[in-house]
Scaffold this active site. Structure first.
Site, PDB file in Angstrom:
ATOM      1  CB  SER A   1      68.906  16.684  77.603  1.00 19.51           C
ATOM      2  OG  SER A   1      70.229  17.071  77.900  1.00 19.51           O
ATOM      3  CB  THR A   2      71.506  12.753  78.505  1.00 16.23           C
ATOM      4  OG1 THR A   2      71.894  13.944  79.168  1.00 16.23           O
ATOM      5  CG2 THR A   2      72.647  11.769  78.480  1.00 16.23           C
TER       6      THR A   2
ATOM      7  CG  HIS B   1      69.661  20.296  76.600  1.00 16.46           C
ATOM      8  ND1 HIS B   1      69.260  19.740  77.781  1.00 16.46           N
ATOM      9  CD2 HIS B   1      68.815  21.337  76.374  1.00 16.46           C
ATOM     10  CE1 HIS B   1      68.226  20.416  78.261  1.00 16.46           C
ATOM     11  NE2 HIS B   1      67.923  21.380  77.415  1.00 16.46           N
TER      12      HIS B   1
ATOM     13  CG  MET C   1      71.387  15.430  82.812  1.00 12.47           C
ATOM     14  SD  MET C   1      72.961  14.825  83.470  1.00 12.47           S
ATOM     15  CE  MET C   1      73.215  13.334  82.526  1.00 12.47           C
TER      16      MET C   1
ATOM     17  CG  ASP D   1      65.452  23.162  79.430  1.00 14.56           C
ATOM     18  OD1 ASP D   1      64.713  24.130  79.710  1.00 14.56           O
ATOM     19  OD2 ASP D   1      66.014  23.048  78.326  1.00 14.56           O
TER      20      ASP D   1
END
Length: 193
Positions: A7-8, A34, A128, A131
């Protein structure tokens, strides 16, 4: 299959990992990053220019092929399916009960529904939230191998930390070491058969 949840901070982290995989890498690689829909296509095209492997966005049903990286399309969940006796990936509408998309949990569970855990390697990278942590911990318990990115390279340590806390990480490594370990596991595996 290699299944990646990120993600991030993901695009930069994936640049540390995917270009290190050799052109003859024998397994398909699935990436749940993401990201909004209007970014994933451009991201896949950019990664394609950096990698020896072919990188494409999963914007339709695509057969899984060795030496290919499939990036889940933003605004969808990417799932492994069986089509005409062989494995493929396809986008599905976002599942409302999951917070993040493309969902890592959904992707890992769909892979495990179609192949033995021992034939799956899961990478839980920067991001973060949690998931992927539950599904990858399950993968680990069933005999799959998993890597959690270590705190020293993760931009956000949330997702890898969640996997580690669940006892689901076979190895904890900085991003720069991940590709080498994956190649050791998979190429050693190939040489044993």
């Amino acid at each position: 299959l290699v299944v990646i949840g990120v993600s991030t901070g993901g695009p930069r982290t994936l640049e540390d990992i995917l270009p290190q995989l050799p052109a003859d890498f024998p397994w398909p690689v699935l990436v749940a990053q993401h990201m909004p829909r209007n970014f994933t296509g451009a991201f896949a095209r950019r990664m394609d220019t950096l990698c020896a492997l072919t990188v494409r966005e999963c914007d339709s049903t695509l057969p899984l092929e060795p030496g290919h990286v499939y990036v889940g399309q933003g605004g969808t969940d990417m799932v492994v399916v069986e089509r005409l006796g062989r494995l493929a990936v396809q986008p599905r509408p976002e599942a409302a009960e999951f917070l993040w998309h493309p969902s890592v949990d959904i992707l890992v569970d769909s892979a495990m529904a179609h192949m033995p855990a021992a034939q799956i390697v899961g990478l839980q990278l920067t991001g973060m939230g949690h998931d992927g942590a539950e599904a990858m911990a399950r993968l680990h318990r069933q005999g799959g191998r998993t890597i959690a990115e270590s705190a020293d390279t993760a931009v956000v340590f949330g997702m890898p930390a969640e996997l580690i806390q669940r006892g689901g990480a076979t190895a904890v490594l900085p991003a720069t070491e991940v590709a080498r370990r994956v190649c050791q596991w998979i190429l050693a595996n190939r040489n044993n058969h």
